[in-house]
Design a protein around this motif. Sequence first.
Motif, PDB file in Angstrom:
ATOM      1  N   HIS A  89      46.301  92.579  57.940  1.00 42.10           N
ATOM      2  CA  HIS A  89      46.202  93.700  58.874  1.00 42.10           C
ATOM      3  C   HIS A  89      45.194  94.728  58.369  1.00 42.10           C
ATOM      4  O   HIS A  89      44.285  95.128  59.085  1.00 42.10           O
ATOM      5  CB  HIS A  89      47.557  94.394  59.037  1.00 42.10           C
ATOM      6  CG  HIS A  89      48.624  93.527  59.621  1.00 42.10           C
ATOM      7  ND1 HIS A  89      49.921  93.531  59.192  1.00 42.10           N
ATOM      8  CD2 HIS A  89      48.575  92.615  60.609  1.00 42.10           C
ATOM      9  CE1 HIS A  89      50.628  92.661  59.893  1.00 42.10           C
ATOM     10  NE2 HIS A  89      49.838  92.090  60.754  1.00 42.10           N
ATOM     11  N   HIS A 115      59.776  91.427  58.042  1.00 37.40           N
ATOM     12  CA  HIS A 115      58.718  91.215  57.053  1.00 37.40           C
ATOM     13  C   HIS A 115      58.075  89.836  57.237  1.00 37.40           C
ATOM     14  O   HIS A 115      56.853  89.703  57.299  1.00 37.40           O
ATOM     15  CB  HIS A 115      59.320  91.358  55.656  1.00 37.40           C
ATOM     16  CG  HIS A 115      58.392  90.999  54.545  1.00 37.40           C
ATOM     17  ND1 HIS A 115      58.212  89.691  54.125  1.00 37.40           N
ATOM     18  CD2 HIS A 115      57.594  91.748  53.769  1.00 37.40           C
ATOM     19  CE1 HIS A 115      57.340  89.673  53.143  1.00 37.40           C
ATOM     20  NE2 HIS A 115      56.943  90.908  52.900  1.00 37.40           N
ATOM     21  N   VAL A 125      54.518  96.255  55.822  1.00 32.18           N
ATOM     22  CA  VAL A 125      53.870  95.221  56.640  1.00 32.18           C
ATOM     23  C   VAL A 125      52.502  95.688  57.135  1.00 32.18           C
ATOM     24  O   VAL A 125      51.597  94.870  57.317  1.00 32.18           O
ATOM     25  CB  VAL A 125      54.770  94.755  57.812  1.00 32.18           C
ATOM     26  CG1 VAL A 125      56.057  94.152  57.270  1.00 32.18           C
ATOM     27  CG2 VAL A 125      55.070  95.869  58.801  1.00 32.18           C
ATOM     28  N   VAL A 142      51.143  98.037  64.356  1.00 36.60           N
ATOM     29  CA  VAL A 142      51.909  97.173  63.439  1.00 36.60           C
ATOM     30  C   VAL A 142      53.246  97.824  63.113  1.00 36.60           C
ATOM     31  O   VAL A 142      54.299  97.196  63.186  1.00 36.60           O
ATOM     32  CB  VAL A 142      51.120  96.913  62.138  1.00 36.60           C
ATOM     33  CG1 VAL A 142      51.956  96.090  61.168  1.00 36.60           C
ATOM     34  CG2 VAL A 142      49.802  96.204  62.439  1.00 36.60           C
ATOM     35  N   ASN A 181      57.912  99.333  57.476  1.00 35.47           N
ATOM     36  CA  ASN A 181      56.733  99.441  58.340  1.00 35.47           C
ATOM     37  C   ASN A 181      55.469  99.677  57.527  1.00 35.47           C
ATOM     38  O   ASN A 181      54.401  99.131  57.831  1.00 35.47           O
ATOM     39  CB  ASN A 181      56.913 100.581  59.348  1.00 35.47           C
ATOM     40  CG  ASN A 181      58.089 100.354  60.279  1.00 35.47           C
ATOM     41  OD1 ASN A 181      58.747  99.317  60.225  1.00 35.47           O
ATOM     42  ND2 ASN A 181      58.365 101.327  61.132  1.00 35.47           N
ATOM     43  N   GLU A 213      58.063  87.798  59.835  1.00 31.70           N
ATOM     44  CA  GLU A 213      57.329  87.606  61.092  1.00 31.70           C
ATOM     45  C   GLU A 213      55.980  88.312  61.059  1.00 31.70           C
ATOM     46  O   GLU A 213      54.971  87.789  61.537  1.00 31.70           O
ATOM     47  CB  GLU A 213      58.156  88.127  62.281  1.00 31.70           C
ATOM     48  CG  GLU A 213      59.351  87.244  62.564  1.00 31.70           C
ATOM     49  CD  GLU A 213      59.748  87.231  64.036  1.00 31.70           C
ATOM     50  OE1 GLU A 213      58.996  87.755  64.899  1.00 31.70           O
ATOM     51  OE2 GLU A 213      60.833  86.695  64.322  1.00 31.70           O
ATOM     52  N   LEU A 214      55.978  89.495  60.510  1.00 29.05           N
ATOM     53  CA  LEU A 214      54.705  90.219  60.436  1.00 29.05           C
ATOM     54  C   LEU A 214      53.766  89.539  59.445  1.00 29.05           C
ATOM     55  O   LEU A 214      52.551  89.495  59.656  1.00 29.05           O
ATOM     56  CB  LEU A 214      54.939  91.683  60.042  1.00 29.05           C
ATOM     57  CG  LEU A 214      55.222  92.692  61.156  1.00 29.05           C
ATOM     58  CD1 LEU A 214      54.002  92.872  62.043  1.00 29.05           C
ATOM     59  CD2 LEU A 214      56.424  92.396  61.992  1.00 29.05           C
ATOM     60  N   TYR A 253      55.530  97.962  66.231  1.00 28.46           N
ATOM     61  CA  TYR A 253      56.027  96.636  66.586  1.00 28.46           C
ATOM     62  C   TYR A 253      57.115  96.218  65.600  1.00 28.46           C
ATOM     63  O   TYR A 253      58.166  95.678  65.996  1.00 28.46           O
ATOM     64  CB  TYR A 253      54.888  95.618  66.614  1.00 28.46           C
ATOM     65  CG  TYR A 253      55.377  94.239  66.960  1.00 28.46           C
ATOM     66  CD1 TYR A 253      55.920  93.973  68.214  1.00 28.46           C
ATOM     67  CD2 TYR A 253      55.348  93.209  66.026  1.00 28.46           C
ATOM     68  CE1 TYR A 253      56.414  92.716  68.534  1.00 28.46           C
ATOM     69  CE2 TYR A 253      55.828  91.948  66.338  1.00 28.46           C
ATOM     70  CZ  TYR A 253      56.359  91.711  67.581  1.00 28.46           C
ATOM     71  OH  TYR A 253      56.855  90.467  67.894  1.00 28.46           O
ATOM     72  N   ALA A 254      56.896  96.497  64.326  1.00 32.77           N
ATOM     73  CA  ALA A 254      57.919  96.187  63.316  1.00 32.77           C
ATOM     74  C   ALA A 254      59.206  96.951  63.627  1.00 32.77           C
ATOM     75  O   ALA A 254      60.311  96.431  63.480  1.00 32.77           O
ATOM     76  CB  ALA A 254      57.416  96.528  61.918  1.00 32.77           C
ATOM     77  N   LEU A 293      49.930  90.240  68.112  1.00 32.45           N
ATOM     78  CA  LEU A 293      50.787  91.394  67.835  1.00 32.45           C
ATOM     79  C   LEU A 293      50.584  92.465  68.907  1.00 32.45           C
ATOM     80  O   LEU A 293      51.546  93.037  69.434  1.00 32.45           O
ATOM     81  CB  LEU A 293      50.477  91.942  66.448  1.00 32.45           C
ATOM     82  CG  LEU A 293      51.393  93.037  65.914  1.00 32.45           C
ATOM     83  CD1 LEU A 293      51.436  93.002  64.389  1.00 32.45           C
ATOM     84  CD2 LEU A 293      51.005  94.437  66.374  1.00 32.45           C
TER      85      LEU A 293
END
Lengths: 496, 496, 460, 460
Positions: B98, D53, B92, B340, B89, D55-56, B343-344, B116
Motif C-alpha cells: 500500500h 490483517h 495495514v 485502507v 489500521n 485480508e489486507l 476499509y479495515a 480495495l
Amino acid sequence: MQRDRVVTIFERSRPGRRAAQLPALDVPDVALDELIPSNLLRSRPPVLPEISEPEIVRHYNRVSRRNFDLDTGFYPLGSCTMKHNPKVNERVAAFAGHARLHPLQAPQRAQGALELMWLLQQALGAICGLPHVSLQPSAGAHGELAGLLLTRAYHADRGERRHKVLTPDTAHGTNPATVTMAGYEAVKVATDGRGGIDIEDLRAKADSDVACLMLTNPNTLGLFDENIEQIAELVHGTGATLYYDGANLNAVMGISRPGDMGFDIVHVNLHKSFSQPHGGGGPGAGPIAVSDRIEPFLPRPQVVRRAPVNGGEPAYDLDHDRPRSIGRLRGFQGNFGVFVRSYAYILSLGGDGLKEASETAVLNANYLLARLKRGRAGSFLPVAFDRTCKHEFVLSGAPAKKKLGVSTLDIAKRLLDHGFHPPTVYFPLLVHEALMVEPTETETTETLDAFADAIDDILAEAEQDSAIAQSAPYTTPVRRLDEVGATRRPVLRQPL
Amino acid sequence: MQRDRVVTIFERSRPGRRAAQLPALDVPDVALDELIPSNLLRSRPPVLPEISEPEIVRHYNRVSRRNFDLDTGFYPLGSCTMKHNPKVNERVAAFAGHARLHPLQAPQRAQGALELMWLLQQALGAICGLPHVSLQPSAGAHGELAGLLLTRAYHADRGERRHKVLTPDTAHGTNPATVTMAGYEAVKVATDGRGGIDIEDLRAKADSDVACLMLTNPNTLGLFDENIEQIAELVHGTGATLYYDGANLNAVMGISRPGDMGFDIVHVNLHKSFSQPHGGGGPGAGPIAVSDRIEPFLPRPQVVRRAPVNGGEPAYDLDHDRPRSIGRLRGFQGNFGVFVRSYAYILSLGGDGLKEASETAVLNANYLLARLKRGRAGSFLPVAFDRTCKHEFVLSGAPAKKKLGVSTLDIAKRLLDHGFHPPTVYFPLLVHEALMVEPTETETTETLDAFADAIDDILAEAEQDSAIAQSAPYTTPVRRLDEVGATRRPVLRQPL
Amino acid sequence: MTRFTSATDDDREQMLAAVGARSIEELFADIPPNLRLKRPLELRDGLPEEQVHDELAELARRNVDAERESCFLGAGMYDHYVPAIVDSITQRSEFLTPYTPYQPEVSQGTLQVMFEFQTMISELTGLPVANASLYEGPSSVAAAAYLAKQHTGRSRIVVSRAVHPHSRETLATYAVGFGCEVVEVPLAGGATDADALAAAVDSDTAAVILQQPNFLGAVEDLERLAPIAKATGALLVTSVDALTLGVLRPPGEFGADIALGEGQMLGNRLDFGGPSFGFFAAREEYVRRMPGRIAGEALDADGRRGFVLTLQTREQHIRREKATSNICTSQALNATAGTIYLAWLGRQGIVEIGELMAKRTAYARKRLTQIEGVELLHSEPVVREFALRLSAPVDRVLDHCAMRGIAAGYALGHDYGELADGLLVAITERRSRADIDRLADALADALVRTAEPESAAVST
Amino acid sequence: MTRFTSATDDDREQMLAAVGARSIEELFADIPPNLRLKRPLELRDGLPEEQVHDELAELARRNVDAERESCFLGAGMYDHYVPAIVDSITQRSEFLTPYTPYQPEVSQGTLQVMFEFQTMISELTGLPVANASLYEGPSSVAAAAYLAKQHTGRSRIVVSRAVHPHSRETLATYAVGFGCEVVEVPLAGGATDADALAAAVDSDTAAVILQQPNFLGAVEDLERLAPIAKATGALLVTSVDALTLGVLRPPGEFGADIALGEGQMLGNRLDFGGPSFGFFAAREEYVRRMPGRIAGEALDADGRRGFVLTLQTREQHIRREKATSNICTSQALNATAGTIYLAWLGRQGIVEIGELMAKRTAYARKRLTQIEGVELLHSEPVVREFALRLSAPVDRVLDHCAMRGIAAGYALGHDYGELADGLLVAITERRSRADIDRLADALADALVRTAEPESAAVST
Ligand SMILES: Cc1ncc(COP(=O)(O)O)c(C=O)c1O
Ligand SMILES: Cc1ncc(COP(=O)(O)O)c(C=O)c1O
C-alpha cells in the motif's frame, strides 16, 4: 510527566468487556473434557482484565507518560551507555522476514537470518580483536556466565580444577554474582591510587588456583588501566583466563581492542555500545568473542558459513556438532531481534563511524567533567580520580554531604526536578557517595552545558537551603517512595 | 503535558550538524551550472535546520507532549466524531504493497489497491443507500464542492441554470463556503422550534432558482429531522437536488440510510464515522455516494470492476472515459491510505458492528445528556432543544453566563484543567453560547460520568467564585493566548 | 560526524579547549601505544539510512517467514497473532528507551507495568508471587534449579525427558557451574514415566522439573506426578505454556513450588527465537530467593500510591557474590508486550484461545492420522501441539511441504534419537481448518512422493 | 459488543434506565418508520483483527510496489526514502489522534509544528507567508486561481500546457464553479511557449500558472517568463517541486505571487496517490485571502510564548459564505511528516539531494539516449525527470520492463495526444547508477523485442 492518580489495568476492568476477538470455531465442536481429563482442567478462569481496545490504549498511554525517557531528555546513567536508539533499527527489525521467522525454520530457508548473524559475528570479532564469536548470551551477565563456564571447560580440558575468580573491588555486581553461579569463589582485588588494578594485590592473589580475572577496561571509574599489559602477563602466567566485561566498550571502539590487550573472552552489551533500546530493562544481548584456545568450548549451536557448493553462494548453517561445547545457555539462537538492530547500527556507522562514536563519547565525558570541575562541583562533587577519563567519570558526593548536608541521593532527586535523569548513584562502591556520569556521544554540548548548570544550581541552592534537595523531587509523578516500607510488607501483586 | 519553554527546531539548529546522509555520488560529477543555466540556480541554500537525528527526535517528542490527544483522554468535540482509531489500521496501511505503491502504477499491477477501493465503494454505497460512489474528494468540504459541481452539471445537462443553494442556519461553515466557491448564492433556511428545518420558510424559499438543499441529518443540533420525507418531496418538487452532509453519519449507520431519506448526493467523512485518525487536522477523505441520475457526472477517473475475462478473476480498472464527468477534483485517485484504514475498520466491525456503533454512540450521548440534566448543568447549561438526541447534543451556556458570569469559553477552558478536551464551542451559531458534545461510542460510562462530574464541579466552583473559570486554564502547557494580538501583528514564520 | 552525533569541528575545538587537550588523541594517551589500533576496523564504511534499510530488507527476503508460508512449527515458540496495540504501545519511546527503573519517581510507567505483569502471571499460574521477567524459557528452568539447590542444599536435579530439549540442555550447562547432577526421567509413551520418576527422586533431590504440556504436546497428569515429585522434599518446578492456562489447571493447584515458562506466545514476535521473555512464579516462601526484578507497591512522601523495585537485597547490585542470581538487564519490553497482550486477551479470551486451539488440535490430529503413512506418536491428551510418526523420512517430507508453502512441523529426530520418525505439529489461532486441510493434502502428497525414488521426487 | 466499544448488556440497561428509555430502538423513534432499515446492511460480518490483517495483506500482495520493483515512475509523486523518524514521530498518538488545534492551550504541539512548517515552506519558496497545508498539489493550483480571481476581480486563468495534467484538469473542474475561463498556453519543445504566453495574457487575466520543473521535467526559464506573465497585472502562480528548491532558484526571487505544490516528496509515502499535502506560500499582500489554516505566534496570560490558529476571519467557520476557501479538515499529519523530513534533510541535505538527482538524471538521460530507438523528447535543462521518445509502442515497452522488475516510467500519451511516443522517467536518490544501467538494459531489450511480432514477444 503525567501526575494523575494511579489506576491499574485491573481497576479499569468491568465484567463482560473485551478487546480480543478470536477467529470463529471452524472445526467440529467438542466438549473440552472429552479432550482432556477434567481433573487437569481449570475450574475458574484466571482473573485477567476485561477491557476494550480503546481503554487499553488509553491506560498504557497514560501509564507511559509517567516515565522519563531517552527520547525526551538527557539520561547520563553511568555504565549504561544511554546513547540514541536509531529509529531505522526498529523499522528493519519489524520486517516480517525477521519478526515472523520461526526459530526452528530449516537453515536453508533462513539463510538471510543466519547470514545476518554471521556478519554480526564477524563485525564484533573485528571490533574486539578476537576471532570467534557466539551471539547466544541474552545480556551482559549471561555473557559473563558463559565466560566462566568456558573458563571452567578450558581448565577441565587441560585436566585442571581451579576454584577462584578474581574481580576488582570496582567490578559491577554481576561479576561476583556470576562467579558464585558458576561455582567459583569470588576474590576481590584492590584498586590503586590511580584507579587501576593494584598490581601488588593482584600479584599476591594470582595463584594457580585462580581460574580467571574479570576486568572492565576502561573500568567502572571510567579510567583506562594503563597496566593492562602487565596484568595480562601476570594472569596468563598463572594459567588463568582473562575476561573482559564489555559494558564499557563504547570508549574504545576502533581505538583499542580487548583481544590486543590480552583478553581471552569478551562480552559485548549490544544494548549499550550497539544502540539496542533499553526497553525499561531489556531486551539486550551479550555476545561473546573469544580467542582460539577458548573456541572449542563455545556454546552450541554456532552459526557457521560453509564453503560454497558448486561455486554458488556460501551457505550459512547452525552447527550443533560441537563435542567440546559447554552446551546451550538458552533456547534457540539468541536474541535475534537485537542482532538485527545492532547489525543495522554497525552498518549505519561503519568502522570510521564507530571510532568517531567512541572519540566523541570520550570527548563529551571529558568536556562535561571539565565544565563541572570549574563550578561548585569542583569543591562539592570532586572527581574520584583526577585523570583524563574515558567515556564516563565518577564524582564523589562526600564533600557535599559533609559540607552541605545533601547526599548523592538528594542531588540525584533534585536533578529530576531539573528535567534530567540522574547519573548512576552509589556505584562503584569504592567511591563514597558516588555519582557515575556517562553522557555518551549522541549528546550536544548544549545539553552537557545545561546539565553542568543544573548541578551548579542545585549546589548553589543547597548552600542556601539544603532542605530543598533533601526533600526533592517535587515535580515528578510521585515523590520519594517508601522503599523500606515496601520491602517490609511487600505488595507484589494486586489482590483480585 | 510538558510545560517547558518553547524552543523551535530552528533554535536548536547549529551550523554544520546534520541528520540526513544521502547515497554517495555514483555517476560522473558535473558542475551544476553545466546542467542548468546559472540564472535559474539558487544562490543561497534555504535556511533549513541543522540538527542530528537524536536531537530531532527529542525535539518533536517534547513538542508532541504539549498536545492533548484522544489516546490519552476524552475528546467530546461535537461534529468531529472523535472515536477510537484502531491500531491495526495503521499497521495495514503501512504494508509496502500500500504505502510504496506508485499512483501511476499500471492498473494490472495495482489490482489489490483497485479492488480495495472498489470494495470500499460498495460498502459506502450500502451504508448510504445509494448505488454509486466516488472516493476522490479529500475531505468533507471537498465532497461538498463535488456535490455542488455535480448539481451544476446535472442541471446544466437538463439545460437549466439555477443560482441559489439553500442551507439551514444550523449548517456547518463549510456548507455556505462551498456554495460560494461553487458559484452559487447561499440562502439560509430557518430552524423550527423542534430544531428541524422550518418547513414554512423552506417552502417560501424553495423556488425553481434553487439548485440544491444541503442538509445534515441528524443535524448539527444532534437532532434527527422528522420531516425529512416532506423536505425531500418539497425540494425534489422544485427540481433541486438534495445534498447530505455526512459528518453526522455516525448516528445512523445500519439504522437509516440517506438514500432512503431521499438524498441524491452524500458525502462521508472517513475521518469521522470510519475511524481515520484526525492527525491534528487531517488527513481525511470525503467520498461521495450518489443516485443514478447523478452518476454520469461523477469525477474522473472512477474505479470500476470489469467482467471477468475467460472466466478468470474480475479485473479492476480506472475508468477515465467518462464524457459527462465534472472532471478531476485533485491529483491521482484520492487519499488511498485513508481508504485502507477505513476499509479495515469496516471489515473489523461488519454490518452489525457498524449498527452497534451507531446505537452506542446515540445511547452514550443520551446518557451523558441525562446525567448532565440532573446536575447543575440542568439549570446553567440547558440543552438547546429538549428531545432525544442522536449521537451528540448542544447545550446553551447562556444561563451560566448570565447567572454565574462564566461563558462557554470559560467552561471549556476550565475543563482543560480537569483533563478533558472541551466540546465544540460556539457552534451551531443558532444556539447562544453553544457547547456541542459528542461522546462517541468508544467511551465507557465511567468516562461519561467523570465528564458530567467535572462539568458539575466547574459550575459549583463558579457559583462560589467565577473568577477561577474566567482565568482558566492553569495547568496546561500555556494559558489563554492573546489571539487578538496574534491577528493584529501576525508572526507567521520564524525570522531567520 | 555521524548522523547520530552532534559534535562539529567547531564543537570539538571548543570542547578540547575547555578540557585543555590539543587533540582527541591526547584523550587516549593512557592507552599504551602498542595497544592502539593503527588501522581502521575491518568493517565497511557507514551507509546512509536508506541503504541500511535496503540491505536488511534483502537479508529478510531470504528468509521464509510465517507471513510467506503456513507455519505449523512450534516446539516452544508459536506463530500467534500479535495485536497492533502491542506494537503501538511498546514502540512509544516512553517504554522503549528508558532503562531499568532505578529512579522510581520518573519510572512509574515501567514499574506499574511490572506490577500488572506480576499480577497476571500470578493469576495464570495460581502462585502468589511472580517476578518481572527473566531472559526466556530454558534459562528460567536453570534458574529454578539454582534456586532449588540453594534453598534445599541438595545437589540432584531430576528432569523429565518430556521437558523441552533446550531446557534440559541449558540446565545441564548451568548445572556444571553450580554443581548439580542432572538426572533424566524417561518417557512412557508420550508422557513422563511416573514409576521411573518415583525411582529417580531421592533425599538429595533438590528439584523435579516437569513441563505442561510437555514437549510432545501431551498434557501431563500432574495430579499423579506432583505427589511423587514432592515425596522427598524436592521442589516441584513446572515449565508451562502460558497460553494453555485458560483451560489447563494451573500449576499452583497441583502444589507446584515454582512455575515458569517461555513468554513468546504472549504478544511477542517469533523473531527467529528472541528476544522474548521468561516468567517465574513461586510460592511465597521462595520470594527472597527469586531471581530478577520485582516491583512492589509503595507510598510516596505525600502518601500517594506508587511502585518501586523491591526486595533488592536478592540482587547482584546489592548482594554481589551472595546474590540469588546474576541477572541484571532482563527483558522488560518483552514482558510489557506480554502484559498488553494479556490485557487484550482478557479473562474471556484466555479461555477462548485455549479452547479454540484444543478443538482445532483435536481436528488436526484426527485429520492427519487418516493419512496413509501417518500415525499418532502418542495418544495422551493435547491442547495445541501433537506428535505423529511418519512412514517416510521426516526431513524429506518437510522439504516437500515447504515447496508447497507449508512448514509442516518440527522433526523430533533432532532431539530424540528414538523418535527419528516423529513430527511435532503445532496449532495456533492463526491456523484455520482450511490451513489444516491444506497441510493434510501436502502431507499425503509428500508421503506418496517420498516413497518414490529420489530423482523423480526432486523434479516436483 | 464490538472490540472498540465498552457498553456491556448491563451497561446498556443501566444507561437506558438513566435516560428513561425502555430500549435502544426508542432512541430512534424520531426516524420515520419507513426510513428505518429493516434488514442488516449488505456487509460481511465483522472480523477478528488477525483476519482483517490477513485480508489486507492479501490485497497488498496483489500490488507491485516500489519495494518489489525498481521504480522510475514520477509525474508528480516520487519514490523517495522516508526516514524512520518520520514514522516514529507521526505515529505518536500525540500527533496522530487529536484534531485541528481549536483549543490552543492543549494543542501547542500541533501548532508549533505548523509554525515550523510555515517557516520551512517560506524559506524554500522565497515567499514571506505560507499556510499550514492544503489537500494536495492540483487542488492547490485551483485554490490559487480562486484567490487570484477574488483578488483581481478578473475572470481568465492562463495555464501552461506544461503544468501537470491533473492540475489543469482540477483547475478546469473548479473553474466551472467559480466562473473562470481557463486558457492553455502551448509548449514550444519541452517548455512553455513564451510568445504564446505573451499573446494569451490580457487585462482580464487573473493569474498565470506555470510549473517548475514542468511536467516534462524541464526547468522553465522563469526569468524570461515571469515578466511576461505579470505584464498585465495577473498574479504569477508557480507550482514547484519542493525537493528541487535546494538547487533551483526559488519562485519568490522571480517575482512569483504564489508558490504552491504537492508535498508528497517531502517525507510522505507514495500511498497510491494520497494522503499527502499541498503547500501554499504567497507574498504578504495575499495573506488575508489565503486558504487553509495558519499558525501564528502569540503570548499567553503569563507572557509565555505560544502559538495559535490565526487570521481565522478568512475561514469558513467564521466567515461562512464569505470565506476565502471552504477547506476545513486538511492534511496536518502529512505536513507534520513534511516538517520532520525537512528538519532531517536540513540545510545541507536539501542542496545535496537536488545535486545528486540532477547529476544522476544527467547520467540517465545520456545513458538511455544511447539506446537504439530512444531519443530525447526535449533538451531543456532538467533536475530529476526527463522525457524520451521511443521507437516502439510505449505501453508494450513498459510491460516488458515490468516483467523484468522495472517500472520504466510514465507514458506521456495518456495526457498528451501529441506525445504518444513519449516516456517520462523520474530519478530519485533511491535510483542508483546500477538501477539506471539495469533500466537501460531492459529498455534496449524491450525495444528490440517489441519490434518483433507480438506473439514472439509475449513468450518472454
Ligand atoms: C560494568 C557492567 N558490567 C556488567 C553489566 C551487566 O550487563 P547486563 O545488564 O547486560 O547483564 C553491566 C550492566 O549494567 C555493567 O554496567
Ligand atoms: C457538519 C459538518 N459538515 C462538514 C464538515 C466538513 O468536513 P471536513 O472537515 O472533512 O472538510 C464538518 C467537519 O468538521 C462538519 O462537522
